[in-house]
Design an enzyme around this catalytic site. Structure first.
Site, PDB file in Angstrom:
ATOM      1  N   LYS A 280       0.854  -1.206   0.000  1.00 39.60           N
ATOM      2  CA  LYS A 280       0.000   0.000   0.000  1.00 39.60           C
ATOM      3  C   LYS A 280       0.883   1.247   0.000  1.00 39.60           C
ATOM      4  CE  LYS A 280      -2.481   3.489   1.882  1.00 39.60           C
ATOM      5  NZ  LYS A 280      -1.983   4.797   2.304  1.00 39.60           N
ATOM      6  N   ASP A 296      -5.144   5.237 -15.509  1.00 39.09           N
ATOM      7  CA  ASP A 296      -6.224   4.592 -14.768  1.00 39.09           C
ATOM      8  C   ASP A 296      -5.651   3.854 -13.545  1.00 39.09           C
ATOM      9  OD1 ASP A 296      -8.179   2.846 -13.873  1.00 39.09           O
ATOM     10  OD2 ASP A 296      -8.823   2.221 -15.859  1.00 39.09           O
TER      11      ASP A 296
END
Ligand code: MEV
Length: 439
Positions: A280, A296
């Site tokens: 993360k 994206d």
């Protein structure tokens, strides 16, 4: 109690907002004013943003920050990052400076192959299907010529089509597994258009094929879509230096520091709870640049995490090692990116971000973004294995706490100085602000 609505999309922007305010904004009486305060005064620019999606009512801002001093393959870059989380840009900048003084980052492309699949059901004889596929493969390819011509001129196109028998995992399930080279385009539209054409040709050809018995001619195409899992569209980024050059803090030797980083990566390799947070942190850097350059980030996220679990166990995306007194730190991940098409040239800030990055090719952008992820991980691990993450994070977060508490600019200045030498917590800041106001 709000009432359902049909034809919401047909309402004007003003009408949508008014409807929303009457139906849902019982508490925020100033809904309309808040939403409108985020409209851009430049009506053309606002219209551009309105038209990115459907039912637009306003803009949702994210800050665009800059992490300078990134030396990547001997090119010095200032990296634009769109992100709401404090500390991320500071951490990237710190890493960039650190490695600038130690030779910078090296990055290499391992592959650029994209993937798309036509998923279909065939209830007949698998061998006959294989023969059928061999016979029509050239036809399949030639039926997409009108779509692939301009991509081929740029050096891209369909690389291959393979028939995959997936009946061992799902009855009667087969795929046309197609690989693509899309050069500087992310290629989603190109790939999907090709796949839909391939599906059409497949269905047409099956009807005319004499090798099937009745019933076998019913191929049911379930769907034709690109895959965001691109394990052969991969980039590597790395840094290295003699261990003795890893003096980061007074109270830890370079050798201890290097060993702790290696340990931290080992832990992320064997413990999924840690690996997810470890990755993360990497995505903090990756997503911020992906977003800033109009790419994206959901596609990237999905593909990267699948890659992290490719051997059946979710692991760290980075590697760290010590060999012959040298510390090496690297990342390897799939990044399907574009520097032409899509939002890259329509969103003024995405365009500007790409200009700031010296108009990179898709491959160069893969290298830059992999470096951003590696830098972010290095900064996070450096903090975690030394002082801990909170010291720096809370200092950066102080501004947010003060804003939340409604501090004035003067109060912010005073308290920022005061907390230079004190531990930041929400309560400590609230108390200090209260004391200041009562003075
Ligand atoms: C916070 O956004 C990211 C970190 O938790 C990453 C990590 O733990 O490696 C600091």
């Amino acid at each position: 109690m709000p009432t359902p609505i049909s034809g919401f999309s047909k309402l004007t922007k003003e009408e949508k907002i008014n409807w929303l305010a009457t139906q849902y904004s019982f508490e925020t009486k100033n809904t309309i004013a808040v939403l409108k305060s985020y409209w851009n005064n430049d009506t053309k620019l606002q219209q551009l943003h309105d038209e990115f999606i459907e039912n637009t009512i306003s803009n949702f801002y994210l800050p665009l920050g800059i992490a300078p001093n990134f030396l990547i393959n001997q090119k010095l870059l200032a990296i634009p990052m769109a992100i709401e989380e404090s500390s991320v840009v500071a951490a990237a900048s710190r890493s960039a400076k650190f490695w600038l003084e130690r030779g910078g980052f090296k990055s290499t492309i391992i592959g650029t192959e994209k993937v798309g699949q036509v998923h279909f059901i065939f209830k007949g004889n698998g061998e006959k299907l294989t023969n059928f596929f061999s016979e029509i493969k050239t036809k399949l390819l030639s039926s997409t010529k009108h779509l692939t011509q301009s991509m081929e001129k740029r050096g891209g196109g369909i690389l291959d089509i393979v028939l995959r028998d997936k009946t061992d995992v799902l009855s009667d399930y087969y795929q046309l597994h197609c690989t693509f080279e899309t050069k500087d385009a992310m290629g989603a539209n190109f790939i999907n258009s090709c796949l839909e054409q391939l599906a059409k040709t497949l269905k047409n050809e099956v009807k005319n094929y004499t090798g099937f018995t009745v019933g076998e001619q019913d191929i049911e195409v379930v769907m034709s879509i690109l895959s965001n899992y691109v394990p052969n569209c991969v980039v590597k980024a790395e840094v290295s230096c003699p261990i003795k050059d890893l003096k980061v803090k007074a109270d830890i030797t370079p050798f201890e520091f290097a060993n702790k980083i290696v340990r931290a990566v080992q832990i992320a390799n064997v413990e999924p709870h840690r690996a997810v947070t470890h990755n993360k942190g990497i995505m903090n850097g990756i997503d911020a640049v992906v977003l800033a350059t109009g790419n994206d980030f959901r596609a990237i996220e999905a593909g990267v995490h699948a890659y992290a679990a490719k051997d059946g166990h979710y692991r760290s995306l980075t590697n760290a090692s010590i060999k012959n007194e040298e510390f090496r730190f690297s990342i390897e991940l799939p990044l399907a990116l574009g520097t032409v098409g899509g939002l890259t040239s329509i969103h003024p800030l995405a365009k500007l971000s790409l200009e700031l990055l010296q108009k990179p090719s898709a491959e160069e952008l893969m290298q830059i973004i992999a470096v951003a992820g590696l830098a972010q991980n290095f900064a996070a691990l450096s903090a975690l294995v030394t002082t801990g993450i909170q010291e720096g994070h809370m200092k950066m977060h102080l501004g947010n706490i003060l804003n939340q508490l409604g501090a004035t600019s003067e109060e912010k200045n005073i308290l920022t100085k005061q907390f230079n030498n004190e531990t930041v917590s929400h309560t400590a800041v609230a108390d200090a602000l209260k004391a200041l106001k009562n003075n």
